[in-house]
Design a protein around this motif. Sequence first.
Motif, mmCIF file in Angstrom:
data_model
loop_
_atom_site.group_PDB
_atom_site.id
_atom_site.type_symbol
_atom_site.label_atom_id
_atom_site.label_comp_id
_atom_site.label_asym_id
_atom_site.label_seq_id
_atom_site.Cartn_x
_atom_site.Cartn_y
_atom_site.Cartn_z
ATOM 1 N N LYS A 113 39.244 41.897 33.638
ATOM 2 C CA LYS A 113 39.877 41.463 34.896
ATOM 3 C C LYS A 113 38.976 40.507 35.665
ATOM 4 C CE LYS A 113 38.580 45.360 37.925
ATOM 5 N NZ LYS A 113 37.812 46.160 36.938
ATOM 6 N N GLN A 114 37.654 40.602 35.463
ATOM 7 C CA GLN A 114 36.727 39.687 36.131
ATOM 8 C C GLN A 114 36.806 38.274 35.547
ATOM 9 O OE1 GLN A 114 35.331 40.671 38.808
ATOM 10 N NE2 GLN A 114 35.736 42.859 38.546
ATOM 11 N N PHE A 115 37.451 38.135 34.396
ATOM 12 C CA PHE A 115 37.621 36.837 33.752
ATOM 13 C C PHE A 115 39.081 36.390 33.759
ATOM 14 C CE2 PHE A 115 33.426 37.812 32.429
ATOM 15 C CZ PHE A 115 32.812 36.639 32.014
ATOM 16 N N GLY A 116 39.887 37.033 34.579
ATOM 17 C CA GLY A 116 41.289 36.652 34.674
ATOM 18 C C GLY A 116 42.191 37.339 33.684
ATOM 19 N N LYS B 265 37.706 32.445 35.538
ATOM 20 C CA LYS B 265 38.915 32.943 36.186
ATOM 21 C C LYS B 265 39.654 31.829 36.914
ATOM 22 C CE LYS B 265 40.361 36.939 38.953
ATOM 23 N NZ LYS B 265 39.873 38.142 39.677
ATOM 24 N N ASN C 95 31.971 34.193 35.074
ATOM 25 C CA ASN C 95 33.297 34.804 35.177
ATOM 26 C C ASN C 95 34.140 34.146 36.269
ATOM 27 O OD1 ASN C 95 31.441 36.378 37.052
ATOM 28 N ND2 ASN C 95 33.417 37.217 37.647
ATOM 29 N N LYS D 225 41.304 29.482 34.375
ATOM 30 C CA LYS D 225 42.500 30.107 33.800
ATOM 31 C C LYS D 225 43.671 30.053 34.767
ATOM 32 C CE LYS D 225 44.109 34.576 31.995
ATOM 33 N NZ LYS D 225 44.636 34.066 30.726
ATOM 34 N N MET D 226 43.389 30.172 36.068
ATOM 35 C CA MET D 226 44.435 30.175 37.090
ATOM 36 C C MET D 226 44.895 28.768 37.460
ATOM 37 S SD MET D 226 42.738 33.101 39.566
ATOM 38 C CE MET D 226 43.980 32.935 40.846
ATOM 39 N N PRO E 287 37.995 33.591 27.823
ATOM 40 C CA PRO E 287 38.355 32.188 28.077
ATOM 41 C C PRO E 287 38.881 31.488 26.820
ATOM 42 C CG PRO E 287 36.220 32.702 29.044
ATOM 43 C CD PRO E 287 36.589 33.869 28.185
ATOM 44 N N ALA F 146 32.794 39.100 28.818
ATOM 45 C CA ALA F 146 34.162 39.208 29.328
ATOM 46 C C ALA F 146 34.819 40.517 28.906
ATOM 47 C CB ALA F 146 34.986 38.022 28.840
#
Length: 303
Positions: A288-291, A80, A76, A83-84, A295, A283
Amino acid sequence: MKKLFLCFVSVVFIGAALFSQETVSGIKVSSPNGAPALALALLAQKNPDDFTYVAAEAIAAEFASAKSDFIIAPVNAGAKLFKMGKSSYKLAAVVTWGNLYFASQKKNFKLKDIKKSELTLFGENTINASVALYSLQKHTISAKSIKYLGSAAATQSLLLSDSNAIVLTAEPALSAAKIKNPRITAYSVNELYKKATGFDGYTQAGLFVKSETVEQHPEAVKEFLNRAKDSVAKCSDDVATVASAAVALEILPNVTIAQAAIPQCALRYMSAQDAKKQVEATANIDLKQFGGSVPADDFYYGE
């Protein structure tokens, strides 16, 4: 990168010769110390200069620095950061599938005892805590109250000191505790998770590969992943050898704990492409733990 791959004149000619040897060298790997590091312990023992062990809280900095070709990290966390836009590392494989356990030294401890007790977890606002609570919920078990401590080591300490405590802990802390107090009874979160989802564990830690390394040295990446797959397999097939390596590398404190803990750490290699459905299942327990979302396809490395 020039320094990192000094021995490579070209991937096709020199790289092939390098990886035909018994050991793999030149590929830099970062890992948190502890259970995830067991996955590549045999490779690390052969090439110690290529491996760096860092504190779990420093993993994000490892992704940001992009110094290593591979990083072992929570799936995760890697998702995240990717993704960011704070990581160029793709998921190459999942290597650990959950080392969490509910435990107590209460006489005749059963999971249903949680309904009338305080449950002490570690890792507030983490995917580990979310998976643990989800697994209980799917079996209609809800704790009377919940509190959090900072780490598995902290819940292990409570487990040993309080005869009435019910805690979430993790391997190898659990094996160390059971050696000190054989009265401890533990139940695998993975067993609960499997009954709820059909999946044999959740996607806990993965092996991530830097996109630049894939682009510049694709054959070297493939060969390293083959060696990584073999290393993870030894965690099931040759526990004694992995235990010896783990102690030599100071991943675990002694052979007794290592041999007890390794089989309980759910170490198993699955390529990112094959694990995609299970990553998404994990996920969706706590997005929220994966953004905020599962994915995207480009998060997964594929040959």
